[in-house]
Design an enzyme around this catalytic site. Structure first.
Site, short mmCIF file in Angstrom:
data_model
loop_
_atom_site.label_atom_id
_atom_site.label_comp_id
_atom_site.label_asym_id
_atom_site.label_seq_id
_atom_site.Cartn_x
_atom_site.Cartn_y
_atom_site.Cartn_z
N ARG A 179 0.81 -1.21 0.00
CA ARG A 179 0.00 0.00 0.00
C ARG A 179 0.86 1.27 0.00
O ARG A 179 0.57 2.21 -0.74
CB ARG A 179 -0.96 -0.01 1.20
CG ARG A 179 -1.82 1.24 1.36
CD ARG A 179 -2.39 1.79 0.05
NE ARG A 179 -3.08 0.78 -0.76
CZ ARG A 179 -3.31 0.91 -2.04
NH1 ARG A 179 -2.89 1.97 -2.70
NH2 ARG A 179 -3.96 -0.04 -2.68
N LYS A 197 1.12 24.78 -2.60
CA LYS A 197 -0.16 24.12 -2.29
C LYS A 197 0.01 22.61 -2.50
O LYS A 197 -0.43 22.03 -3.49
CB LYS A 197 -1.27 24.68 -3.19
CG LYS A 197 -1.52 26.16 -2.96
CD LYS A 197 -2.52 26.73 -3.94
CE LYS A 197 -2.73 28.22 -3.71
NZ LYS A 197 -3.64 28.83 -4.72
N LYS A 222 3.24 39.16 -0.57
CA LYS A 222 1.84 39.13 -0.98
C LYS A 222 1.10 40.34 -0.41
O LYS A 222 1.69 41.19 0.26
CB LYS A 222 1.20 37.82 -0.55
CG LYS A 222 1.88 36.60 -1.18
CD LYS A 222 1.33 35.30 -0.68
CE LYS A 222 -0.02 34.98 -1.29
NZ LYS A 222 0.05 34.67 -2.73
N GLU A 276 3.91 40.00 -5.37
CA GLU A 276 2.63 39.76 -6.04
C GLU A 276 1.88 41.08 -6.20
O GLU A 276 1.78 41.85 -5.24
CB GLU A 276 1.79 38.78 -5.22
CG GLU A 276 0.43 38.48 -5.80
CD GLU A 276 -0.38 37.56 -4.89
OE1 GLU A 276 -0.28 36.34 -5.06
OE2 GLU A 276 -1.08 38.08 -4.00
N ASP A 306 -1.28 38.41 -10.24
CA ASP A 306 -2.33 37.59 -9.64
C ASP A 306 -3.69 37.83 -10.28
O ASP A 306 -4.23 38.93 -10.24
CB ASP A 306 -2.41 37.89 -8.13
CG ASP A 306 -3.43 37.01 -7.42
OD1 ASP A 306 -3.50 35.82 -7.75
OD2 ASP A 306 -4.15 37.53 -6.54
#
Length: 298
Positions: free
Chosen positions: A109, A144, A176, A205, A226
């Site tokens: 597995r 992510k 950001k 950004e 963005d």
């Protein structure tokens, strides 16, 4: 050279240490104090097994599979019929495995989990890379990622032909909107970033063309655009060209296989896509065991 290969050159001690660490954690999570079901299998039984693809895929994770079996039982032998990065078809045989039945079943597995997951990321990346073929843009991943599989997935992106954004927070500065708000302005936050003198990349950004101009005026050499429309991306490329191509421009947000080529044709340098590692669906693979008549250990 991708960022992953900079830190973990394929075949290096650092690469193998990473693979082993991830596999040990996975085996501990799955087996813990012992594989109870494996006790139903004769202890001395030897078997053969095969892993087969059930769908089209780009294969990735062979080193992880090898480690799963090796760390459970060094006597297990694996004969791979494909190479890392190979494009395979449904029904194609990937490898043959032989060894003690209990060892194969205990490792099964975890081995398939790694192979299915990393192949999924490599496969999805390859689709995007092929979609923008002939343009000057590159496909990049993001942070992510699946917890504890960040580096493995970053590796899988490179196998699929993509490139890595920063590996993690330690690997570069990405300013950001919240960082800009806390610092008071783009000029202030850029000045503070330069003052850190980390030797790492600095990217900011922006959400509007006005912010793009402010970032260029503040000395930005890498800018993330963005959720810009294609029209705004073309305008951003033009503004950057007027500034002497001062900055690398990266498009991000709302990018799919349906629109990625149009984004690449706007002239941006890079396109980052979170779904390469975030929204993947594991590749369908199967392991089947065949017993060997009268075959026992020792």
């Amino acid at each position: 050279m991708t960022l992953f290969n900079k830190y973990y050159p394929i075949g290096s001690a650092a690469f193998h240490e990473l693979v082993d660490a991830q596999v040990k954690a996975a085996l501990e999570e799955d087996i813990g104090s012992g594989d109870l079901t494996a006790l139903l299998v004769p202890q001395r039984q030897l078997v053969n097994a095969t892993i087969t693809a059930r769908e089209t895929a780009v294969i990735c994770g062979i080193d992880w599979v090898n480690a799963c079996f090796r760390l459970i039982d060094a006597s297990v032998e694996i004969d791979w019929l494909v190479k890392e990065g190979d494009h395979v078809q449904p029904g194609q045989l990937l490898c043959r495995i032989s060894g003690p039945a209990r060892s194969l079943l205990s490792a099964e597995r975890c081995a398939l989990n790694f192979l299915q997951t990393l192949s999924a990321t490599a496969t999805e990346t390859r689709k995007y890379v092929e979609a923008i073929a002939g343009t000057s843009a590159q496909i990049l991943d993001t942070r992510k990622t699946i917890p504890h599989l960040r580096l493995a997935q970053k590796y899988a992106v490179t196998v699929g032909g993509g490139h890595n954004q920063r590996l993690a927070l330690y690997d570069g500065i990405l300013i950001k909107e919240n960082h800009i708000a806390a610092a008071g302005s783009i000029a202030n936050v850029m000045q503070q970033a330069f003052a850190l003198n980390t030797g790492k990349s600095i990217q900011i950004e922006v959400e509007t063309l006005a912010q793009l101009k402010q970032a260029l005026e503040a000395g930005a050499t890498s800018i993330l655009l963005d959720n810009f429309s294609n029209e705004l991306l073309r305008e951003a490329v033009s503004i950057n060209q007027q500034a002497g191509k001062q900055a690398i421009l990266e498009a991000s947000g709302g990018i799919t296989l349906d629109n990625v080529r149009a984004v690449a044709l706007t002239g941006v340098d890079r396109i980052s896509i979170g779904s390469l590692t975030k929204n993947i669906q594991a590749v369908d693979l199967s392991m089947r065991v065949d017993t060997l008549p009268h075959a026992n250990i020792g």
